[in-house]
Motif scaffolding. Structure first.
Motif, PDB file in Angstrom:
ATOM      1  N   SER A 148     -15.671  24.248  -9.569  1.00  0.00           N
ATOM      2  CA  SER A 148     -16.282  22.714  -9.249  1.00  0.00           C
ATOM      3  C   SER A 148     -17.230  22.856  -8.001  1.00  0.00           C
ATOM      4  O   SER A 148     -16.451  23.269  -7.288  1.00  0.00           O
ATOM      5  CB  SER A 148     -15.543  21.723 -10.238  1.00  0.00           C
ATOM      6  OG  SER A 148     -16.699  20.642  -9.564  1.00  0.00           O
ATOM      7  N   ALA A 149     -18.401  22.309  -7.765  1.00  0.00           N
ATOM      8  CA  ALA A 149     -18.280  21.825  -6.527  1.00  0.00           C
ATOM      9  C   ALA A 149     -18.636  20.557  -5.709  1.00  0.00           C
ATOM     10  O   ALA A 149     -18.198  19.942  -4.932  1.00  0.00           O
ATOM     11  CB  ALA A 149     -20.584  21.847  -6.834  1.00  0.00           C
ATOM     12  N   GLU A 150     -17.462  19.764  -6.542  1.00  0.00           N
ATOM     13  CA  GLU A 150     -17.030  18.257  -6.876  1.00  0.00           C
ATOM     14  C   GLU A 150     -15.406  17.934  -6.150  1.00  0.00           C
ATOM     15  O   GLU A 150     -14.744  18.780  -7.370  1.00  0.00           O
ATOM     16  CB  GLU A 150     -17.342  17.780  -7.967  1.00  0.00           C
ATOM     17  CG  GLU A 150     -19.119  17.625  -8.977  1.00  0.00           C
ATOM     18  CD  GLU A 150     -19.907  17.230  -7.358  1.00  0.00           C
ATOM     19  OE1 GLU A 150     -19.733  16.214  -6.754  1.00  0.00           O
ATOM     20  OE2 GLU A 150     -20.655  17.926  -7.099  1.00  0.00           O
ATOM     21  N   GLY A 151     -15.308  18.513  -5.108  1.00  0.00           N
ATOM     22  CA  GLY A 151     -13.656  19.101  -4.969  1.00  0.00           C
ATOM     23  C   GLY A 151     -13.742  17.273  -3.614  1.00  0.00           C
ATOM     24  O   GLY A 151     -12.700  16.556  -3.296  1.00  0.00           O
ATOM     25  N   GLY A 152     -14.721  16.339  -3.901  1.00  0.00           N
ATOM     26  CA  GLY A 152     -14.528  15.215  -3.046  1.00  0.00           C
ATOM     27  C   GLY A 152     -15.063  15.372  -1.507  1.00  0.00           C
ATOM     28  O   GLY A 152     -16.462  16.387  -1.580  1.00  0.00           O
ATOM     29  N   LYS A 153     -14.526  13.999  -0.988  1.00  0.00           N
ATOM     30  CA  LYS A 153     -15.457  14.029   0.272  1.00  0.00           C
ATOM     31  C   LYS A 153     -13.451  14.539   1.677  1.00  0.00           C
ATOM     32  O   LYS A 153     -13.402  14.460   1.147  1.00  0.00           O
ATOM     33  CB  LYS A 153     -15.729  13.025   0.633  1.00  0.00           C
ATOM     34  CG  LYS A 153     -17.434  13.709  -0.500  1.00  0.00           C
ATOM     35  CD  LYS A 153     -18.231  12.586   0.712  1.00  0.00           C
ATOM     36  CE  LYS A 153     -19.838  12.504  -0.200  1.00  0.00           C
ATOM     37  NZ  LYS A 153     -20.443  12.084   0.197  1.00  0.00           N
ATOM     38  N   VAL A 163     -16.972  27.082  -3.334  1.00  0.00           N
ATOM     39  CA  VAL A 163     -18.171  27.398  -2.853  1.00  0.00           C
ATOM     40  C   VAL A 163     -19.130  28.183  -3.783  1.00  0.00           C
ATOM     41  O   VAL A 163     -20.243  27.834  -3.860  1.00  0.00           O
ATOM     42  CB  VAL A 163     -17.936  28.280  -1.702  1.00  0.00           C
ATOM     43  CG1 VAL A 163     -17.653  29.347  -2.389  1.00  0.00           C
ATOM     44  CG2 VAL A 163     -18.597  29.114  -0.370  1.00  0.00           C
ATOM     45  N   SER A 164     -18.666  29.100  -4.617  1.00  0.00           N
ATOM     46  CA  SER A 164     -19.677  28.882  -6.173  1.00  0.00           C
ATOM     47  C   SER A 164     -20.124  28.327  -6.495  1.00  0.00           C
ATOM     48  O   SER A 164     -21.373  28.385  -6.694  1.00  0.00           O
ATOM     49  CB  SER A 164     -18.383  29.936  -6.840  1.00  0.00           C
ATOM     50  OG  SER A 164     -17.624  29.155  -7.791  1.00  0.00           O
TER      51      SER A 164
END
Length: 174
Positions: A148-153, A163-164
């Protein structure tokens, strides 16, 4: 094959040719690349601590910069997550790659534009070689497994995730 496919194929081939150009002298290329990285990052907190500005050879680097574990970088990486990007690298990260590795706890690897370009160049070179060895795959759909590209901020507002997934989400529309 359409014009866009031809342009993408040409770019992959160029990146692969660049890689081949250096294949017979990897040590010299890697030493030059290391010295370039050290020079670029000599004003960072880490670079000043280990006197990057005074390193002119691989032996200098080995003497001045100790081998470290990821836990020994934790303080530096935490400072970067909090927004002090000049701790480890001159170029501000636009993303933090998350990796659990062997500890099970996420580590955050700063991804900046120069590193992202290096990753892209490697992928393009690989794809050219793959398509050269398996030409039947060149114009076929390819399936990738990505995180997932969505890991928060981060607390400084910089996105984080795998990263993938981040690179997949940000592929050019072509």
């Amino acid at each position: 094959m359409g014009i866009i496919s031809k342009l993408v194929s040409w770019k992959k081939k160029q990146k692969y040719k660049t890689l081949l150009k250096f294949k017979n002298r990897p040590e010299a290329i890697q030493k030059k690349r290391l010295l370039d990285i050290l020079k670029r990052n000599r004003t960072t907190v880490f670079g000043q601590q280990y006197e990057f500005g005074a390193i002119n050879s691989l032996d200098d680097f080995r003497k001045k910069v100790p081998i470290r574990t990821s836990s020994e970088y934790k303080e530096f990486l935490q400072r970067m997550l909090e927004g002090n990007h000049a701790t480890l690298c001159k170029d501000e990260p636009f993303y933090f790659a998350m990796t659990a590795g062997s500890t099970g706890q996420f580590k955050h690897i700063p991804i900046n534009k120069p590193l992202s370009r290096e990753i892209d160049n490697g992928v393009l070179s690989y794809m050219h070689l793959f398509e050269s060895l398996c030409p039947e795959a060149a114009d076929k759909p390819i399936q990738f497994l990505v995180g997932s590209a969505e890991g928060g901020k981060t607390s400084a507002g910089v996105p984080k995730g795998f990263v993938s997934g981040f690179h997949y989400r940000n592929l050019p529309s072509v």
